[in-house]
Design a protein around this motif. Structure first.
Motif, PDB file in Angstrom:
ATOM      1  N   LEU A 194       0.866  -1.184   0.000  1.00  0.00           N
ATOM      2  CA  LEU A 194       0.000   0.000   0.000  1.00  0.00           C
ATOM      3  C   LEU A 194       0.897   1.227   0.000  1.00  0.00           C
ATOM      4  N   MET A 195       0.767   2.044  -1.032  1.00  0.00           N
ATOM      5  CA  MET A 195       1.653   3.208  -1.157  1.00  0.00           C
ATOM      6  C   MET A 195       0.859   4.491  -0.932  1.00  0.00           C
ATOM      7  N   LYS A 196       1.433   5.405  -0.135  1.00  0.00           N
ATOM      8  CA  LYS A 196       0.866   6.764  -0.023  1.00  0.00           C
ATOM      9  C   LYS A 196       1.952   7.746  -0.434  1.00  0.00           C
ATOM     10  N   PRO A 197       1.880   8.220  -1.688  1.00  0.00           N
ATOM     11  CA  PRO A 197       2.887   9.198  -2.111  1.00  0.00           C
ATOM     12  C   PRO A 197       2.653  10.532  -1.423  1.00  0.00           C
ATOM     13  N   SER A 198       3.615  11.431  -1.571  1.00  0.00           N
ATOM     14  CA  SER A 198       3.410  12.791  -1.060  1.00  0.00           C
ATOM     15  C   SER A 198       2.248  13.415  -1.816  1.00  0.00           C
ATOM     16  N   GLU A 199       1.366  14.066  -1.087  1.00  0.00           N
ATOM     17  CA  GLU A 199       0.192  14.694  -1.696  1.00  0.00           C
ATOM     18  C   GLU A 199       0.590  15.867  -2.610  1.00  0.00           C
ATOM     19  N   ARG A 200       1.853  16.323  -2.493  1.00  0.00           N
ATOM     20  CA  ARG A 200       2.285  17.437  -3.348  1.00  0.00           C
ATOM     21  C   ARG A 200       2.729  16.953  -4.718  1.00  0.00           C
ATOM     22  N   VAL A 201       3.178  15.677  -4.805  1.00  0.00           N
ATOM     23  CA  VAL A 201       3.776  15.186  -6.062  1.00  0.00           C
ATOM     24  C   VAL A 201       3.296  13.756  -6.376  1.00  0.00           C
ATOM     25  N   PRO A 202       1.990  13.540  -6.460  1.00  0.00           N
ATOM     26  CA  PRO A 202       1.535  12.145  -6.608  1.00  0.00           C
ATOM     27  C   PRO A 202       1.678  11.586  -8.023  1.00  0.00           C
ATOM     28  N   GLY A 203       1.864  12.491  -9.029  1.00  0.00           N
ATOM     29  CA  GLY A 203       1.763  12.072 -10.434  1.00  0.00           C
ATOM     30  C   GLY A 203       2.772  11.005 -10.831  1.00  0.00           C
ATOM     31  N   CYS A 204       3.999  11.135 -10.346  1.00  0.00           N
ATOM     32  CA  CYS A 204       5.052  10.197 -10.750  1.00  0.00           C
ATOM     33  C   CYS A 204       4.743   8.788 -10.229  1.00  0.00           C
ATOM     34  N   THR A 205       4.267   8.704  -8.986  1.00  0.00           N
ATOM     35  CA  THR A 205       3.930   7.383  -8.437  1.00  0.00           C
ATOM     36  C   THR A 205       2.812   6.736  -9.262  1.00  0.00           C
ATOM     37  N   MET A 206       1.871   7.555  -9.752  1.00  0.00           N
ATOM     38  CA  MET A 206       0.774   6.973 -10.552  1.00  0.00           C
ATOM     39  C   MET A 206       1.318   6.418 -11.867  1.00  0.00           C
ATOM     40  N   LEU A 207       2.256   7.143 -12.491  1.00  0.00           N
ATOM     41  CA  LEU A 207       2.862   6.628 -13.731  1.00  0.00           C
ATOM     42  C   LEU A 207       3.634   5.343 -13.442  1.00  0.00           C
ATOM     43  N   LEU A 208       4.341   5.324 -12.325  1.00  0.00           N
ATOM     44  CA  LEU A 208       5.118   4.129 -11.964  1.00  0.00           C
ATOM     45  C   LEU A 208       4.196   2.937 -11.701  1.00  0.00           C
ATOM     46  N   ALA A 209       3.023   3.216 -11.129  1.00  0.00           N
ATOM     47  CA  ALA A 209       2.069   2.130 -10.858  1.00  0.00           C
ATOM     48  C   ALA A 209       1.549   1.546 -12.171  1.00  0.00           C
ATOM     49  N   LYS A 210       1.261   2.427 -13.138  1.00  0.00           N
ATOM     50  CA  LYS A 210       0.761   1.952 -14.437  1.00  0.00           C
ATOM     51  C   LYS A 210       1.814   1.070 -15.113  1.00  0.00           C
ATOM     52  N   MET A 211       3.065   1.483 -15.018  1.00  0.00           N
ATOM     53  CA  MET A 211       4.139   0.680 -15.640  1.00  0.00           C
ATOM     54  C   MET A 211       4.273  -0.671 -14.955  1.00  0.00           C
ATOM     55  N   LEU A 212       4.090  -0.689 -13.648  1.00  0.00           N
ATOM     56  CA  LEU A 212       4.212  -1.974 -12.937  1.00  0.00           C
ATOM     57  C   LEU A 212       3.065  -2.904 -13.342  1.00  0.00           C
ATOM     58  N   GLN A 213       1.892  -2.311 -13.521  1.00  0.00           N
ATOM     59  CA  GLN A 213       0.761  -3.120 -13.992  1.00  0.00           C
ATOM     60  C   GLN A 213       1.069  -3.657 -15.393  1.00  0.00           C
ATOM     61  N   ASP A 214       1.593  -2.789 -16.253  1.00  0.00           N
ATOM     62  CA  ASP A 214       1.940  -3.223 -17.619  1.00  0.00           C
ATOM     63  C   ASP A 214       3.029  -4.301 -17.609  1.00  0.00           C
ATOM     64  N   ALA A 215       3.872  -4.261 -16.584  1.00  0.00           N
ATOM     65  CA  ALA A 215       4.939  -5.275 -16.489  1.00  0.00           C
ATOM     66  C   ALA A 215       4.391  -6.627 -16.024  1.00  0.00           C
ATOM     67  N   GLY A 216       3.129  -6.636 -15.570  1.00  0.00           N
ATOM     68  CA  GLY A 216       2.506  -7.919 -15.214  1.00  0.00           C
ATOM     69  C   GLY A 216       2.207  -8.116 -13.744  1.00  0.00           C
ATOM     70  N   ALA A 217       2.348  -7.074 -12.899  1.00  0.00           N
ATOM     71  CA  ALA A 217       2.024  -7.254 -11.471  1.00  0.00           C
ATOM     72  C   ALA A 217       0.522  -7.512 -11.332  1.00  0.00           C
ATOM     73  N   PRO A 218       0.128  -8.593 -10.672  1.00  0.00           N
ATOM     74  CA  PRO A 218      -1.300  -8.918 -10.568  1.00  0.00           C
ATOM     75  C   PRO A 218      -2.087  -7.854  -9.797  1.00  0.00           C
ATOM     76  N   ASP A 219      -3.380  -7.784 -10.072  1.00  0.00           N
ATOM     77  CA  ASP A 219      -4.266  -6.841  -9.371  1.00  0.00           C
ATOM     78  C   ASP A 219      -4.143  -7.046  -7.861  1.00  0.00           C
ATOM     79  N   GLY A 220      -4.095  -5.940  -7.144  1.00  0.00           N
ATOM     80  CA  GLY A 220      -4.083  -6.015  -5.680  1.00  0.00           C
ATOM     81  C   GLY A 220      -2.696  -6.087  -5.080  1.00  0.00           C
ATOM     82  N   THR A 221      -1.672  -6.374  -5.886  1.00  0.00           N
ATOM     83  CA  THR A 221      -0.327  -6.475  -5.304  1.00  0.00           C
ATOM     84  C   THR A 221       0.210  -5.089  -4.934  1.00  0.00           C
TER      85      THR A 221
END
Ligand code: NAD
Length: 519
Positions: A194-221
């Motif tokens: 469970l990740m809580k990025p800084s509320e000032r700069v959340p955008g990069c973590t969201m892009l990183l999450a999308k890439m991890l999903q594209d890399a094959g990380a299962p839902d919920g991980t």
């Protein structure tokens, strides 16, 4: 749940601005493999620090959304922990390639929300990428130990196993690197996150999450929530969360360490700093001045390993005028402008705080050798800019020395000899990083042995260890006993199971009860 929601509403909001509707893009939550809009009525602005324009909004996730995120992590845990280690490794091998392919896009998002220069933002991504690359060695990193023949026909071996749902709470200053210290290491070990990025700069973590999903990380991980104090307290209190990784200020880090530990969780808490660079008279002058200027003012001083304090020993104090001249040559500009060296601070509040700390130095008797308070950045008059600033004649009792400034301000102290410099540093409560500039091996050795700081550079101004080592800030800069990434990072995110077994070739039946302690 209702009671906790009501309690959470009483917590004052750090940024103070909440809206229920706006036309700017909203940051989504990432729950159970889906990027979803929050149902909250509380939103915070995300501002471009170079202009203070609102470039997005981030939700304060509701209690129900945060519960859904942890529930998703809990449900995904067992199958993820049982997924073969080779499969997890393959996902992270694909992930590192996706990060590499998208480094420029990630850097642009960092510059937009955080303000640092594009080149520095690429460095931010790159240092996080190296941690992901190291995570791909998990097949070696997670090996247990074995000792055969403990006694006749008896062997002992250990497994290193994941611990469950883990959580990360990140600061604003490294939007890529620090989240990447957290969830890739936790997840590659078989934990869900469970990740809580800084509320000032959340955008990069969201892009990183999308890439991890594209890399094959299962839902919920991986799940992502947004918010401030209420989200942090939720993480400290939820019984399903077994470990918390925190990086940020001492106020937050000490609170999280205490509250999380009290609730039986493992907590590693990397916090604030006051890093000293010691300049010996025998140092290579040209190199030392360049290193000091880069490490004090790069990223506008908003690095936990910034060299924010210089101690000039003996005659090296004569180099101060050159230090000032070199610092003047840095170009202060918006991070996306060609040639920019020093970008803006994160917020108008940060700028006001840095300026008031400069003034406190003046009021307490320091001399301003270079004053960046009235810097004029053409076309960006509303940005949070402070130019390189140098205060000399600083003493350890001054506020500009005792507080972490976290801006482009170098405070300069003087010492007659190395022992005096070491004594000043060892009395400072922080222990994140330090550097010595010298050409004398014996001086360097004495320094590295006697200075009580967790990360030391010898002619290296920002000695952040590569991921095969660990980030080992100490004293007031760290709480916990197991550091981030490297071998210690793997230890933090795993537990050990020790098996002792006896297989006798002949019939092993005991003829009477063994009531004494086996020896
Ligand atoms: P911060 O403590 O304000 O915020 C960090 C996180 O904690 C954020 O996610 C925020 O939402 C949350 N938070 C903030 N205040 C809180 C509170 N009172 N209670 C609970 N949660 C709270 O830190 P920041 O301003 O984002 O980052 C700058 C600080 O981080 C500096 O002190 C810097 O030295 C430190 N830092 C340390 C390291 C390190 O490895 N030692 C690395 C980077 C930054």
């Amino acid at each position: 749940i209702l009671l906790r929601s009501l309690l959470n509403k009483k917590v004052p909001l750090q940024l103070g601005r909440c809206y229920s509707a706006s036309s700017v893009p909203t940051t989504k939550l990432f729950i159970d493999g889906k990027f979803v809009e929050s149902n909250t009525s509380e939103w915070l602005d995300i501002n471009n620090p170079a202009t203070n324009e609102v470039v997005g909004r981030v939700p304060i996730a509701t209690e129900l959304e945060m519960l859904a995120a942890v529930d998703s992590c809990s449900r995904a845990f067992h199958s993820w922990a049982e997924t073969s280690i080779l499969s997890r490794q393959q996902i992270f091998l694909r992930y590192q390639q996706l990060i590499k392919d998208n480094i420029k896009e990630l850097a642009k998002m960092i510059t937009l929300e955080q303000g640092k220069t594009l080149a520095d933002a690429e460095g931010d991504v790159f240092r996080g990428l190296q941690v992901v690359e190291h995570a791909c060695s998990i097949t070696s990193l997670m090996l247990g130990e074995t000792l055969p023949s403990i006694t006749k026909d008896m062997d002992t071996y250990t497994y290193r196993l994941p611990i469950g749902v883990c959580a990360g709470i990140a600061p604003f200053n490294f939007p890529a690197m620090i989240p990447l210290w957290m969830f890739p290491i936790g997840m590659v070990c078989g934990n869900t996150y469970l990740m809580k990025p800084s509320e000032r700069v959340p955008g990069c973590t969201m892009l990183l999450a999308k890439m991890l999903q594209d890399a094959g990380a299962p839902d919920g991980t991986l799940n992502i929530i947004h918010g401030q104090h209420a989200a942090v307290n939720f993480i400290c209190d939820h019984p399903a969360i077994k470990a918390i990784s925190f990086v940020g200020s001492n106020t937050a880090g000490e609170h999280i360490y205490e509250r999380g530990s009290k609730n039986g969780k493992r907590v590693q808490s990397n916090m604030g700093a006051k890093n000293h660079g010691v300049v010996m008279p025998d140092a290579n002058k040209e190199n030392t001045i360049n290193q000091l200027v880069g490490a004090a003012f790069g990223a506008a001083g908003q690095r936990c390993m910034a060299l924010s304090t210089a101690i000039f020993v003996g005659d090296s104090r004569e180099w101060l005028p050159e230090l000032v001249e070199r610092s003047k040559s840095l170009r202060v500009n918006a991070g996306d402008q060609p040639g920019a060296d020093v970008g803006p601070l994160i917020s108008p509040e940060a700028k006001a705080r840095v300026e008031s700390l400069i003034q406190s130095g003046v009021d307490e008797g320091a001399k301003v050798l270079l004053d960046g308070r009235h810097v004029n950045v053409k076309g960006y008059e509303n940005g949070n800019f402070v130019g390189p600033t140098i205060l000399s004649g600083v003493t350890p009792n001054m506020k500009c020395y005792t507080e972490e400034i976290f801006g482009p301000v170098l405070v300069v102290l003087e010492a007659d000899n190395l022992d005096e410099a070491i004594s000043i540093i060892n009395k400072n409560p922080y222990g994140n990083g330090t550097a010595i500039f010298t050409t004398n091996g014996a001086t360097a050795r004495k320094y590295t042995h006697e200075v009580d700081v967790g990360q030391i550079g010898v002619n290296v101004p920002i000695p952040v260890p590569l991921p095969m080592f660990s980030f080992t800030g100490s004293r007031g800069s760290f709480r916990g006993d197991t550091n981030f990434y490297g071998k210690q990072g793997i230890q933090f995110y795993t537990q050990i199971k020790t098996v002792t077994s006896q297989w006798k070739a002949e019939d092993a039946t005991l003829t009477s009860p063994a009531v004494t302690m086996p020896t």
